[in-house]
Design a protein around this motif. Structure first.
Motif, PDB file in Angstrom:
ATOM      1  N   LEU A  65       0.830  -1.203   0.000  1.00  0.00           N
ATOM      2  CA  LEU A  65       0.000   0.000   0.000  1.00  0.00           C
ATOM      3  C   LEU A  65       0.866   1.256   0.000  1.00  0.00           C
ATOM      4  CD1 LEU A  65      -2.851   1.169   0.068  1.00  0.00           C
ATOM      5  CD2 LEU A  65      -2.781   0.980   2.562  1.00  0.00           C
ATOM      6  N   LEU A  66       1.914   1.276   0.798  1.00  0.00           N
ATOM      7  CA  LEU A  66       2.822   2.428   0.813  1.00  0.00           C
ATOM      8  C   LEU A  66       3.447   2.656  -0.560  1.00  0.00           C
ATOM      9  CD1 LEU A  66       4.780   2.052   4.169  1.00  0.00           C
ATOM     10  CD2 LEU A  66       3.247   3.906   3.532  1.00  0.00           C
TER      11      LEU A  66
ATOM     12  N   ALA B 238       2.841   5.943  -2.863  1.00  0.00           N
ATOM     13  CA  ALA B 238       3.991   6.791  -3.179  1.00  0.00           C
ATOM     14  C   ALA B 238       4.257   6.900  -4.675  1.00  0.00           C
ATOM     15  CB  ALA B 238       5.240   6.259  -2.480  1.00  0.00           C
ATOM     16  N   PHE B 239       4.048   5.815  -5.412  1.00  0.00           N
ATOM     17  CA  PHE B 239       4.434   5.794  -6.823  1.00  0.00           C
ATOM     18  C   PHE B 239       3.257   5.718  -7.785  1.00  0.00           C
ATOM     19  CE2 PHE B 239       8.058   4.192  -4.422  1.00  0.00           C
ATOM     20  CZ  PHE B 239       9.037   5.068  -4.864  1.00  0.00           C
ATOM     21  N   GLY B 240       2.049   5.617  -7.252  1.00  0.00           N
ATOM     22  CA  GLY B 240       0.865   5.504  -8.106  1.00  0.00           C
ATOM     23  C   GLY B 240       0.202   6.819  -8.434  1.00  0.00           C
TER      24      GLY B 240
ATOM     25  N   VAL C   1       3.256  -0.222 -12.466  1.00  0.00           N
ATOM     26  CA  VAL C   1       4.598  -0.767 -12.646  1.00  0.00           C
ATOM     27  C   VAL C   1       5.581   0.269 -12.115  1.00  0.00           C
ATOM     28  CG1 VAL C   1       6.319  -1.582 -14.305  1.00  0.00           C
ATOM     29  CG2 VAL C   1       3.877  -2.071 -14.679  1.00  0.00           C
ATOM     30  N   VAL C   2       6.462  -0.166 -11.215  1.00  0.00           N
ATOM     31  CA  VAL C   2       7.440   0.726 -10.609  1.00  0.00           C
ATOM     32  C   VAL C   2       8.835   0.160 -10.863  1.00  0.00           C
ATOM     33  CG1 VAL C   2       8.185   1.874  -8.490  1.00  0.00           C
ATOM     34  CG2 VAL C   2       5.757   1.299  -8.804  1.00  0.00           C
ATOM     35  N   ALA C   3       9.696   0.989 -11.420  1.00  0.00           N
ATOM     36  CA  ALA C   3      11.072   0.570 -11.712  1.00  0.00           C
ATOM     37  C   ALA C   3      11.853   0.368 -10.417  1.00  0.00           C
ATOM     38  CB  ALA C   3      11.767   1.616 -12.575  1.00  0.00           C
TER      39      ALA C   3
ATOM     40  N   ALA D 285       9.501   4.828  -0.860  1.00  0.00           N
ATOM     41  CA  ALA D 285       8.086   5.146  -0.649  1.00  0.00           C
ATOM     42  C   ALA D 285       7.905   5.874   0.680  1.00  0.00           C
ATOM     43  CB  ALA D 285       7.244   3.877  -0.700  1.00  0.00           C
ATOM     44  N   CYS D 286       8.542   5.382   1.724  1.00  0.00           N
ATOM     45  CA  CYS D 286       8.452   6.039   3.030  1.00  0.00           C
ATOM     46  C   CYS D 286       8.976   7.464   2.950  1.00  0.00           C
ATOM     47  CB  CYS D 286       9.226   5.246   4.080  1.00  0.00           C
ATOM     48  SG  CYS D 286       8.425   3.701   4.555  1.00  0.00           S
TER      49      CYS D 286
END
Length: 96
Positions: free
Chosen positions: A18-19, A23-25, A59-61, A84-85
């Motif tokens: 979820l984090l 953070a990246f979505g 999709v996160v690199a 992400a944190c």
């Protein structure tokens, strides 16, 4: 190996998923209601994200760039969690 990593992430690290999604979505609020890691390859991880009743793929690199070896998967997922944190202003927990 893929099934074991996905099982571990989806059973033991649901909050981390979820984090990462928040953070990246592109959304950092509570609009994201569910996240499941569905895959990964040498370039990054893939999550199924449910937002506002709609499901989409995220999709996160990998933060460290492309990987080729199994031990690198854990390292990159941990780095992604830490990133992400940082993006969300959350203190990361210690890593064992």
């Amino acid at each position: 190996m893929t099934a074991a990593v996905l099982h571990h992430m989806n059973d033991d690290h649901t909050d981390d998923n979820l984090l990462i999604a928040r953070a990246f979505g592109g959304e950092t609020d509570a609009e994201i209601t569910a996240v499941v890691m569905t895959g990964f390859d040498g370039d990054g991880g893939t999550w199924q994200v449910t937002r506002g009743g709609e499901t989409e793929e995220l999709v996160v690199a990998w933060p460290g760039g492309s990987i080729t070896e199994r031990p690198e998967v854990r390292r990159e997922i941990v780095a992604l969690y830490d990133a992400a944190c940082e993006r969300l202003g959350i203190e990361p927990r210690p890593h064992a």
